[in-house]
Scaffold this active site. Structure first.
Site, PDB file in Angstrom:
ATOM      1  N   GLY A   1      16.743  45.078  14.345  1.00  0.00           N
ATOM      2  CA  GLY A   1      15.915  43.876  14.361  1.00  0.00           C
ATOM      3  C   GLY A   1      16.743  42.616  14.193  1.00  0.00           C
ATOM      4  O   GLY A   1      16.477  41.574  14.827  1.00  0.00           O
TER       5      GLY A   1
ATOM      6  N   GLY B   1      11.362  48.729  15.470  1.00  0.00           N
ATOM      7  CA  GLY B   1      12.513  49.572  15.155  1.00  0.00           C
ATOM      8  C   GLY B   1      13.052  49.283  13.773  1.00  0.00           C
ATOM      9  O   GLY B   1      12.322  48.833  12.879  1.00  0.00           O
TER      10      GLY B   1
ATOM     11  N   GLU C   1       8.732  44.306  14.258  1.00  0.00           N
ATOM     12  CA  GLU C   1       8.039  45.285  13.416  1.00  0.00           C
ATOM     13  C   GLU C   1       9.084  46.267  12.919  1.00  0.00           C
ATOM     14  O   GLU C   1       9.564  47.119  13.670  1.00  0.00           O
ATOM     15  CB  GLU C   1       6.939  45.998  14.214  1.00  0.00           C
ATOM     16  CG  GLU C   1       5.949  45.070  14.900  1.00  0.00           C
ATOM     17  CD  GLU C   1       5.133  44.230  13.931  1.00  0.00           C
ATOM     18  OE1 GLU C   1       5.214  44.469  12.706  1.00  0.00           O
ATOM     19  OE2 GLU C   1       4.423  43.322  14.381  1.00  0.00           O
TER      20      GLU C   1
END
Length: 503
Positions: A216, A211, A233
């Site tokens: 994150g 996201g 990621e």
């Protein structure tokens, strides 16, 4: 997966949640059930891991049309694109994992220094335990079920949290998973940000999140409270530098990489740096590539997707409107329709590097092109910004390739092509710095969800360690120190001068 009929799983392994009652369990219930399965070592045996991987493979085959329909509903994703970038990638991951599972699970013997003999040592991959995988809306099948492959291969039980921004796909996955995978091993938890927050309050053995950088950071902070390892990621502004070579081929590959999923791809070229003279034609050549792919009106093309929702649409249209107001910017394309969430593939020339569109990941079919004088200037431009998930250089010369590899910090480097590295089981997929941490795909996913545990064994029938016991008189001290030095002496020259001693 082969043409032979698949053996049905036992009723317990294929049953619905709550015995098929249709009532979804609470987040707490799912967590307790998965941790119980972890404690029972449910997924440790190779046969169980392989059974679940095969079940996932069947899900992708037999549930293919449902997934395609859901992806079309959520993102207007064309069937061919959905196959190539979502379903087929995960199918390949499953096949690759089944092919190599026994090899990955093997223990590896380690050498024991002569002075510690007789003894044996080995490393063995162990499941981390209960994993949480939080997916994203832009590739709601691939980035949810892709990490699941590595987690299952490594012997973990898994909670899957699909993105609520792709509701049709989330619903299909929640319906299909308990039909094909043992609900003791894999559970799907649907819901929005509140449900994600509940999940993150709980203790997991590994968290994999795909996201935005903003979310994150929230995931990493929550994981830190339990000292939980994370794979993040996160994307970023991936640059494409055009230096030399076949300009038309470069334009087609950049256009294709940008238009995939209507630009809503974390590894898509976010902007282009055109180096030196002779690049004046590049914007128009890229625009012609878009026209070749989708026609003069891309809204009529069956091969072009749509923006995920009105909020994302309005944000992207705001970038276009800002560019149209700025007389120094040339806008090639830019048509859009709010009712269908359509935005035309658009080239923006002469964008100010300080403008809003250059400060955040675009995540849409808008492609700024900036001119720079040299490759060195291009690399300085890239490195002055947060590290991207990927960086692309279009050149046929080895010397620029070498300089780009050595000097650009990015999650991945690719030459003369965009995005393709992210679908390969033989390469790790992951970011660096602001674009993420950790990786998965193929063996790298297995390793991510495994603990590489050392095992050391020494017989006590003959106690050869007497020499190491106190009291340490002068002669014994000399011998003990020789044992320590003897185990590392051959490696001494390999230690970097700046290395600090460990624990």
């Amino acid at each position: 997966m082969g043409s032979k009929p698949h053996r049905k799983l036992p009723a317990l392994e294929i049953g619905q949640y709550d015995g098929g009652s249709g009532h979804a369990p609470s987040v707490q219930d799912v967590h307790v059930q998965l941790r119980d399965a972890r404690s029972s070592r449910l997924m440790h045996a190779r046969r169980m891991r392989a059974t679940q991987l095969k079940g996932l493979g069947r899900l992708l085959v037999e549930g293919e049309q449902e997934l395609l329909d859901a992806l079309a509903s959520d993102l207007g994703k064309p069937p061919v694109e959905a196959h190539l970038t979502e379903i087929d990638i995960v199918k390949h991951e499953v096949d690759f994992a089944l092919l190599h599972l026994s090899e990955w699970m093997e223990a590896h013997h380690a050498r024991v220094p002569m002075m510690l003999q007789p003894a044996s040592a080995k490393t063995e991959p162990q499941p981390k335990g209960a994993a949480l995988v939080i997916g994203a809306w832009n590739y709601p099948v691939q980035v949810l079920l892709g990490p699941l492959v590595g987690a299952l291969a490594a012997g973990n039980v898994v909670a899957l949290k699909p993105s609520e921004l792709a509701p049709a796909t989330s619903a299909v996955i929640a319906r299909l998973v308990p039909r094909y995978l043992d609900p003791r091993a894999v559970r799907v938890v649907e819901g929005g940000a509140g449900v994600a927050a509940e999940l993150l309050e709980l203790e997991w053995d590994h968290i994999c999140f795909t996201g935005s950088e903003r979310v994150g950071r929230i995931v990493a902070e929550a994981a830190a409270r339990h000292l939980t390892p994370v794979t993040l990621e996160l994307g970023g502004k991936s640059p494409a530098v055009v230096l030399d070579g076949n300009l038309h081929a470069a334009a087609r590959r950049i256009a294709h990489g940008k238009a995939l999923n209507a630009g809503q791809t974390c590894t898509a070229p976010d902007y282009v740096l055109a180096v030196g003279q002779g690049m004046e034609k590049l914007p128009e050549v890229i625009h012609r590539a878009f026209v070749r792919f989708f026609g003069r009106d891309a809204s009529t093309s069956r091969d072009y997707g749509r923006i995920v929702n009105r909020k994302a649409f309005d944000r992207l249209v705001g970038f276009i409107e800002d560019a149209e107001i700025d007389r120094s910017v040339t806008v090639i394309g830019g048509r859009h329709d709010a009712e269908t969430l359509y935005i035309e593939p658009t080239v923006l020339v002469g964008v100010d590097p300080a403008s809003p569109i250059m400060q955040e990941e675009i995540f849409g079919p808008l492609l700024p092109i900036l001119r720079v004088e040299s490759l060195d200037e291009a690399m300085q431009f890239i490195n002055a910004r947060p590290s991207p998930l990927a960086a692309y250089l279009f050149s046929e010369r080895p010397r620029p390739h070498s300089a780009f590899e050595q000097q650009v910090r990015a999650g991945a480097i690719a030459f003369n092509v965009c995005n393709l590295h992210a679908g390969m089981s033989t390469l790790p997929f992951g970011g660096v710095g602001a674009s993420g941490m950790g990786n998965y795909h193929g063996r790298f996913g297995f390793d991510t969800f495994s603990q590489l545990r050392p095992v050391f064994s020494k017989t006590a029938l003959v106690d050869t360690l007497k020499i190491a016991y106190p009291p340490y008189r002068k002669g014994k001290t000399r011998v003990v120190r020789s044992v320590n030095l003897g185990s590392a002496s051959k490696q001494k020259l390999e230690v970097n001068p700046g290395d600090k001693p460990g624990m």
